[in-house]
Write a protein that holds these residues in place. Structure first.
Motif, PDB file in Angstrom:
ATOM      1  N   LYS A 112      15.124   3.972  42.384  1.00  0.00           N
ATOM      2  CA  LYS A 112      14.469   5.237  42.018  1.00  0.00           C
ATOM      3  C   LYS A 112      13.051   4.984  41.497  1.00  0.00           C
ATOM      4  CE  LYS A 112      18.535   8.094  40.988  1.00  0.00           C
ATOM      5  NZ  LYS A 112      19.292   8.818  39.951  1.00  0.00           N
ATOM      6  N   ASN A 113      12.886   3.923  40.710  1.00  0.00           N
ATOM      7  CA  ASN A 113      11.553   3.606  40.174  1.00  0.00           C
ATOM      8  C   ASN A 113      10.563   3.269  41.282  1.00  0.00           C
ATOM      9  OD1 ASN A 113      12.515   4.011  37.588  1.00  0.00           O
ATOM     10  ND2 ASN A 113      12.828   1.835  37.153  1.00  0.00           N
ATOM     11  N   ALA A 114      11.086   2.748  42.397  1.00  0.00           N
ATOM     12  CA  ALA A 114      10.231   2.436  43.547  1.00  0.00           C
ATOM     13  C   ALA A 114      10.085   3.631  44.487  1.00  0.00           C
ATOM     14  CB  ALA A 114      10.811   1.249  44.314  1.00  0.00           C
ATOM     15  N   HIS A 115      10.680   4.772  44.093  1.00  0.00           N
ATOM     16  CA  HIS A 115      10.659   5.996  44.908  1.00  0.00           C
ATOM     17  C   HIS A 115      11.354   5.821  46.258  1.00  0.00           C
ATOM     18  CE1 HIS A 115       7.513   7.812  42.164  1.00  0.00           C
ATOM     19  NE2 HIS A 115       8.380   8.802  42.334  1.00  0.00           N
ATOM     20  N   LEU A 116      12.376   4.949  46.291  1.00  0.00           N
ATOM     21  CA  LEU A 116      13.267   4.935  47.450  1.00  0.00           C
ATOM     22  C   LEU A 116      14.107   6.209  47.421  1.00  0.00           C
ATOM     23  CD1 LEU A 116      14.406   1.203  47.363  1.00  0.00           C
ATOM     24  CD2 LEU A 116      13.291   2.309  49.295  1.00  0.00           C
TER      25      LEU A 116
END
Length: 492
Positions: A112-116
């Motif tokens: 989520k932090n990598a916007h996957l």
């Protein structure tokens, strides 16, 4: 844009960052494919279209800012063993069919932090116990290369969604080969990292000293991108190691195959049950690596006969302990109208767990019981140390060790196999879990039924970069990883 699913992770990343297409368009493309194709495969347990499109919109906003992660906006499937906040996390079991996790696993948070973008949760053998993905409360997952065959297990849903192009990559877990074997059966690349390299926090436990999460994708390069997100120390996991991680993508060309010493354990190639086509294909792939400059070195691994019995004492023993928490009281399945507390326990567990899980709990409970623990569990731990020392001794002379990933190609769904026959199919993958070494599967060809065959490379501790680099360079001179099943070629 009907062919977005044919792009590599690098191509998807550049397309998103250059504005050729949006994350919403890409995500919707995969959701459309899932809606049309997955009913034939049964790879997804839960699809999350609304959440996926919301995450895609957030990724598009990050991309417009110019400061987005390199993987921002790329869709991902999670094995249904990783806790996902607000989404059912079933571990393929009736026991957790109604469990909505209140928190995210660490690797989910990192994604989520990598916007996957999370497309959903995928099918698996119940509590990761199995090698076929038939041991699921939600029914068997089918192999996209041939729908009459299994995709492997326990990460069979993860391998199937990639092989059918229903997700560009996926998370998996490997307790005794559950990333490498399904990757082999479905013609994919799958990496089991060194034990402790990837956080286990929020991963539903089967055997805590053996479980490890890892990436699954078509190529080593695609796996490297996901490893860059997954790997790293996590203070929430007491078994996570404080050791710097590599840039796995940048290191894809770091290993010089010329002069690389590849150990060939002679015992591995004389095992009864090793399919002749698999053996020939593995030997041909090793000859190819030799033509690239690698040096093949015959080695002795003397503990091969101990792998299966050691694993199938330690794994079930830890499972019996870990699964004791599912008692029908706090969360998960509870039987209806129990007469008393004992009835609640007995019926909740006998109704909530499938046959294979019950079998392993019983084996593990016996191995840990008073009067038997020294004869079974303690002795198995001692043999485990000997297996580890066997590998460490071999690594004094070679850089990596080569083996088949599985003795056969994917077998038919419903094939009559005894539990022992099924367990022996894990022979080549178990040792790396018992010793904690990293290992990778690379697709190397097909049998006469056009079912994929895989090569396994086992590395020294923390050598994930080396394994990915070797396979990446192999894949620059071969095209096995680019081949697609007919069902994956369908445009939607």
């Amino acid at each position: 844009m009907t062919d977005l699913h044919r792009l590599s992770i690098r191509e998807l990343s550049s397309g998103l960052h250059e504005g050729k297409f949006s994350s919403r368009e890409l995500t919707q493309h995969y959701l459309n494919r899932i809606a049309k194709i997955d009913a034939q495969i049964n790879s997804y347990v839960t699809v999350t279209p609304e959440q996926a499109l919301t995450e895609a919109d957030a990724a598009d906003a990050a991309l417009k800012s110019g400061h987005a992660h390199i993987l921002a906006g790329i869709p991902l499937a999670h094995k249904d063993i990783f806790c996902t906040k607000g989404i059912r996390t079933s571990a393929g079991s009736k026991m957790l069919d109604n469990f909505i996790s209140p928190y995210d696993a660490t690797i989910v948070t990192k994604g989520k932090n990598a916007h996957l973008v999370t497309l959903g949760k995928v099918n698996m053998d119940e509590f990761a116990m199995g090698s076929t993905s038939e041991n699921s409360y939600y029914g068997a997952t089918k192999n996209p290369w041939n729908l009459d065959h299994v995709p492997g297990g326990s990460s069979g849903g993860s391998s199937a969604v990639i092989a059918a192009d229903l997700a560009p990559f996926a998370t998996g877990t490997d307790t005794g080969g559950s990333i490498r074997q399904p990757a082999s059966f479905c013609g994919l690349t799958g990496l089991k990292p060194t034990y402790g390299r990837v956080s286990r926090y929020g991963m539903i436990a089967f055997a805590s000293s053996l479980d490890q999460a890892g990436p699954m994708a078509r190529s080593a390069e695609d796996c490297a991108y996901l490893m860059n997100v997954m790997a790293g120390h996590d203070e929430l996991d007491s078994t996570s190691v404080q050791k710097p991680t590599d840039d796995y993508v940048a290191n894809l060309t770091q290993t010089n195959v010329k002069g690389l010493r590849i150990g060939i354990p002679k015992q591995y190639f004389n095992v009864e049950g090793l399919n002749a086509e698999v053996k020939a294909c593995v030997e041909a792939s090793l000859k190819h690596l030799e033509s690239m400059g690698a040096i093949l070195v015959e080695i002795d691994l003397t503990m091969v006969d101990s792998y299966v019995p050691t694993y199938y004492l330690l794994g079930p023993a830890e499972a019996a302990s870990n699964l004791s928490r599912y008692d029908g009281v706090r969360y998960g399945y509870r039987c209806e109208n129990p007469k008393d507390l004992e009835d609640l326990y007995k019926r909740s567990r006998s109704e909530g767990f499938g046959e294979e899980v019950q079998r392993r709990i019983l084996i593990g409970t016996y191995a840990l019981s008073a009067g038997h623990a020294d004869d079974y569990y303690v002795k198995a731990q001692k043999v485990r140390r000997l297996i580890q020392q066997d590998f460490l001794k071999a690594f004094e002379h070679v850089d990596v060790i080569a083996a088949p990933s599985a003795p056969t190609t994917a077998y038919k769904i419903g094939a009559k196999r005894t539990p022992v026959e099924t367990y022996l199919g894990d022979l080549y993958t178990l040792a790396a879990n018992l010793s904690g070494h990293p290992a990778i599967n690379a697709p190397i060809g097909f049998d006469q039924q056009h079912l994929p065959i895989g090569l396994q490379l086992i590395g020294q501790y923390w050598a994930e970069s080396q394994l990915l680099s070797i396979v990446h360079q192999y894949q620059q001179t071969t095209d096995w990883h680019t081949q697609r099943a007919a069902i994956a070629e369908e445009n939607v």
